[in-house]
Write an enzyme that holds these catalytic residues in place. Sequence first.
Site, PDB file in Angstrom:
ATOM      1  N   LYS A  11      57.854 -50.344 -26.518  1.00 30.09           N
ATOM      2  CA  LYS A  11      58.815 -50.902 -25.560  1.00 30.09           C
ATOM      3  C   LYS A  11      58.134 -51.739 -24.456  1.00 30.09           C
ATOM      4  CE  LYS A  11      62.144 -47.196 -26.360  1.00 30.09           C
ATOM      5  NZ  LYS A  11      63.190 -46.349 -25.740  1.00 30.09           N
ATOM      6  N   TYR A  51      71.251 -50.893 -30.059  1.00 27.08           N
ATOM      7  CA  TYR A  51      71.603 -49.606 -29.436  1.00 27.08           C
ATOM      8  C   TYR A  51      73.116 -49.384 -29.386  1.00 27.08           C
ATOM      9  CZ  TYR A  51      66.805 -48.558 -27.942  1.00 27.08           C
ATOM     10  OH  TYR A  51      65.467 -48.228 -27.908  1.00 27.08           O
ATOM     11  N   PHE A  59      74.036 -44.898 -19.409  1.00 26.82           N
ATOM     12  CA  PHE A  59      72.763 -45.611 -19.253  1.00 26.82           C
ATOM     13  C   PHE A  59      72.670 -46.878 -20.112  1.00 26.82           C
ATOM     14  CE2 PHE A  59      72.050 -42.186 -22.408  1.00 26.82           C
ATOM     15  CZ  PHE A  59      71.622 -42.924 -23.497  1.00 26.82           C
ATOM     16  N   ARG A  87      58.409 -38.962 -35.126  1.00 27.31           N
ATOM     17  CA  ARG A  87      59.115 -38.345 -33.995  1.00 27.31           C
ATOM     18  C   ARG A  87      58.223 -37.295 -33.310  1.00 27.31           C
ATOM     19  NH1 ARG A  87      64.029 -40.016 -33.215  1.00 27.31           N
ATOM     20  NH2 ARG A  87      64.768 -38.208 -32.039  1.00 27.31           N
ATOM     21  N   THR A  93      62.325 -37.493 -26.025  1.00 25.52           N
ATOM     22  CA  THR A  93      62.803 -38.708 -25.339  1.00 25.52           C
ATOM     23  C   THR A  93      62.362 -38.760 -23.883  1.00 25.52           C
ATOM     24  OG1 THR A  93      64.743 -38.671 -26.768  1.00 25.52           O
ATOM     25  CG2 THR A  93      64.884 -40.070 -24.829  1.00 25.52           C
ATOM     26  N   ARG A 104      54.521 -40.521 -25.924  1.00 22.76           N
ATOM     27  CA  ARG A 104      55.286 -40.546 -24.667  1.00 22.76           C
ATOM     28  C   ARG A 104      54.586 -39.759 -23.570  1.00 22.76           C
ATOM     29  NH1 ARG A 104      60.940 -40.006 -27.968  1.00 22.76           N
ATOM     30  NH2 ARG A 104      61.501 -42.223 -27.972  1.00 22.76           N
ATOM     31  N   ASN A 114      60.139 -44.857 -21.836  1.00 21.83           N
ATOM     32  CA  ASN A 114      59.462 -43.834 -22.642  1.00 21.83           C
ATOM     33  C   ASN A 114      58.553 -44.419 -23.727  1.00 21.83           C
ATOM     34  OD1 ASN A 114      61.491 -44.714 -24.295  1.00 21.83           O
ATOM     35  ND2 ASN A 114      62.375 -42.711 -24.698  1.00 21.83           N
ATOM     36  N   HIS A 117      60.175 -46.246 -29.345  1.00 26.64           N
ATOM     37  CA  HIS A 117      61.370 -45.795 -30.068  1.00 26.64           C
ATOM     38  C   HIS A 117      60.968 -45.524 -31.505  1.00 26.64           C
ATOM     39  CE1 HIS A 117      65.384 -45.759 -31.876  1.00 26.64           C
ATOM     40  NE2 HIS A 117      64.833 -46.490 -32.825  1.00 26.64           N
ATOM     41  N   GLU A 128      67.605 -49.851 -39.166  1.00 25.42           N
ATOM     42  CA  GLU A 128      66.792 -50.410 -38.069  1.00 25.42           C
ATOM     43  C   GLU A 128      65.721 -51.361 -38.592  1.00 25.42           C
ATOM     44  OE1 GLU A 128      65.488 -47.037 -35.746  1.00 25.42           O
ATOM     45  OE2 GLU A 128      67.505 -46.704 -34.950  1.00 25.42           O
TER      46      GLU A 128
END
Length: 143
Positions: A11, A51, A59, A87, A93, A104, A114, A117, A128
């Site tokens: 990100k 998203y 948010f 993950r 998250t 993270r 964070n 993704h 995705e």
Amino acid sequence: MTMQRTFSIIKPDAFAKGAIGDILRMIEASGLKIIATKTLRMTKSQAEGFYAVHKERSFFGELVTFMSSGPVVVSVLEGDNAVLRYRDLMGPTDSTKAAPNTIRGTHGTNIERNAVHGSDSPENAVIEINYFFPESELRALLG
Ligand code: CMP
């Protein structure tokens, strides 16, 4: 063996702080293979589409602004059980709750900023991956 693909975004927060190299290194060190990767900057509408499942959340607006605020690195990862393994490597998250050996925990700041993704299921991974890597582009790249 469940050979799988998953989708990753490094990100804008991680890009801005110069963590791209370390995050890609952590992915490779985990044994996951990076089979495609590129840098891009999402438009607001691209981020909204990506998203869309969160569009009713409080948010959502902030998330779209954040995700389109600077460059990101999108990648396709492959390996046995890749979705769950990535993950685990990312951590939860909320970066403040993530263990220090996770991406993270190392590079994230909070629940929004964070660092990364990753897809939450093999079905969403396909959606995705297709969103950022059209079938023809992957075929040209991977043969
Ligand atoms: P990601 O895994 O990309 O999926 C949805 C994103 O929304 C999530 O990571 C966070 O960046 C963001 N997010 C989730 N929950 C919150 C929250 N409560 N407040 C702000 N951002 C959030």
